[in-house]
Write a protein that holds these residues in place. Sequence first.
Motif, mmCIF file in Angstrom:
data_model
loop_
_atom_site.group_PDB
_atom_site.id
_atom_site.type_symbol
_atom_site.label_atom_id
_atom_site.label_comp_id
_atom_site.label_asym_id
_atom_site.label_seq_id
_atom_site.Cartn_x
_atom_site.Cartn_y
_atom_site.Cartn_z
ATOM 1 N N GLN A 115 -18.195 -101.238 9.665
ATOM 2 C CA GLN A 115 -17.327 -101.166 10.565
ATOM 3 C C GLN A 115 -17.349 -100.191 11.565
ATOM 4 N N ALA A 116 -18.038 -100.147 12.785
ATOM 5 C CA ALA A 116 -18.461 -99.252 13.461
ATOM 6 C C ALA A 116 -17.078 -98.021 13.606
ATOM 7 N N GLU A 117 -15.766 -98.618 14.008
ATOM 8 C CA GLU A 117 -14.908 -97.744 13.952
ATOM 9 C C GLU A 117 -14.588 -96.827 13.240
ATOM 10 N N GLN A 118 -14.574 -97.532 11.923
ATOM 11 C CA GLN A 118 -14.353 -96.655 10.694
ATOM 12 C C GLN A 118 -15.394 -95.843 10.310
ATOM 13 N N GLU A 119 -16.820 -96.345 10.571
ATOM 14 C CA GLU A 119 -17.982 -95.460 10.401
ATOM 15 C C GLU A 119 -17.727 -94.322 11.071
ATOM 16 N N GLN A 120 -17.484 -94.233 12.457
ATOM 17 C CA GLN A 120 -17.494 -93.121 13.455
ATOM 18 C C GLN A 120 -16.511 -92.149 12.913
ATOM 19 N N LEU A 121 -15.214 -92.682 12.483
ATOM 20 C CA LEU A 121 -14.067 -92.077 12.003
ATOM 21 C C LEU A 121 -14.555 -91.048 10.862
ATOM 22 N N GLU A 122 -15.322 -91.598 9.818
ATOM 23 C CA GLU A 122 -15.925 -91.036 8.756
ATOM 24 C C GLU A 122 -16.738 -89.837 9.299
ATOM 25 N N MET A 123 -17.757 -90.108 9.819
ATOM 26 C CA MET A 123 -18.817 -89.249 10.433
ATOM 27 C C MET A 123 -18.135 -87.987 11.243
ATOM 28 N N ALA A 124 -17.302 -88.284 12.248
ATOM 29 C CA ALA A 124 -16.608 -87.357 12.740
ATOM 30 C C ALA A 124 -15.821 -86.303 11.898
ATOM 31 N N GLY A 125 -15.360 -87.055 10.858
ATOM 32 C CA GLY A 125 -14.509 -86.172 10.089
ATOM 33 C C GLY A 125 -15.128 -85.309 9.275
ATOM 34 N N LEU A 126 -16.490 -85.457 8.759
ATOM 35 C CA LEU A 126 -17.403 -85.071 7.964
ATOM 36 C C LEU A 126 -17.781 -83.818 8.681
ATOM 37 N N ILE A 127 -18.199 -84.110 9.975
ATOM 38 C CA ILE A 127 -18.866 -83.278 10.740
ATOM 39 C C ILE A 127 -17.914 -81.989 10.980
ATOM 40 N N LYS A 128 -16.539 -82.395 11.086
ATOM 41 C CA LYS A 128 -15.554 -81.379 11.547
ATOM 42 C C LYS A 128 -15.450 -80.516 10.116
ATOM 43 N N GLY A 129 -15.261 -81.562 9.131
ATOM 44 C CA GLY A 129 -14.915 -80.914 7.665
ATOM 45 C C GLY A 129 -15.890 -79.908 7.276
ATOM 46 N N TYR A 130 -17.145 -80.048 7.651
ATOM 47 C CA TYR A 130 -18.009 -79.487 7.072
ATOM 48 C C TYR A 130 -18.947 -78.343 7.868
ATOM 49 N N ASN A 131 -18.101 -78.064 9.319
ATOM 50 C CA ASN A 131 -18.659 -77.355 10.323
ATOM 51 C C ASN A 131 -18.701 -75.756 9.735
ATOM 52 N N THR A 132 -19.651 -75.327 9.957
ATOM 53 C CA THR A 132 -20.174 -73.973 9.456
ATOM 54 C C THR A 132 -21.329 -73.223 10.207
ATOM 55 N N ASP A 133 -21.293 -72.031 10.427
ATOM 56 C CA ASP A 133 -22.407 -71.170 11.220
ATOM 57 C C ASP A 133 -23.541 -71.329 10.507
ATOM 58 N N ARG A 134 -23.390 -71.526 9.117
ATOM 59 C CA ARG A 134 -24.744 -71.382 8.224
ATOM 60 C C ARG A 134 -25.556 -72.907 8.083
ATOM 61 N N THR A 135 -26.623 -72.796 7.922
ATOM 62 C CA THR A 135 -27.264 -74.015 7.755
ATOM 63 C C THR A 135 -27.132 -74.721 6.300
ATOM 64 N N LEU A 136 -26.421 -75.694 6.069
ATOM 65 C CA LEU A 136 -26.219 -76.379 5.010
ATOM 66 C C LEU A 136 -27.334 -76.966 4.356
#
Length: 204
Positions: free
Chosen positions: A148-169
Amino acid sequence: AGKTVAVIVVADSMAGMDMAVLGNHYHAVQRVASLPQAMNKAIEITSANMPVAIVAANRLVAGNNTAAEPRANISFDAGFTGYNAVEGVASVLLSNGIYADRLQAYRYAIIKGFSSFSDVATACAQALNDSSYTVNDVKYVEVSALTQAEQEQLEMAGLIKGYNTDRTLATAVGSLRAVTGEGGCFSQVAGLVKTVIAVYQRYY
């Protein structure tokens, strides 16, 4: 030994499951609709020194055609057209540390932080805060890979925000749904099992 274990069944319905029969073999049996609900209940039960088995099953339905689902957004196969349907049972046994030590039970993993907020970024932040880890310490992330595109986008956006860091992961990302072929309760519990094995065996 069954009477010393509580069972939480993760399922959309109890069709095909006899709760009375299960109740005769285990200390307590209850059904929930999702893994986060199961984890919340498991935390309550294990705090009273009662181990909990979280169980989910997937049964094929005649005429089920998963190829009709929308194309998945997370796939490493350029020719991917749809998931394959499979049958299976997934289960994981949880207990608190005191109970495990008393039985000298082997520990495959220790859950240091858990959060079930509907907002992915908030859930990540809360779980990391509870565990005293940072995003740089996380070596593996299991994602839903929902079609489901909407749910997938919410998960992806949340992970990008939640794992945002200045370092390379250097965090591995995987999804058991690419193997199980369904995105329901079975994949949720099986995904937890896969994550435990991945961390334990250093598969990242």
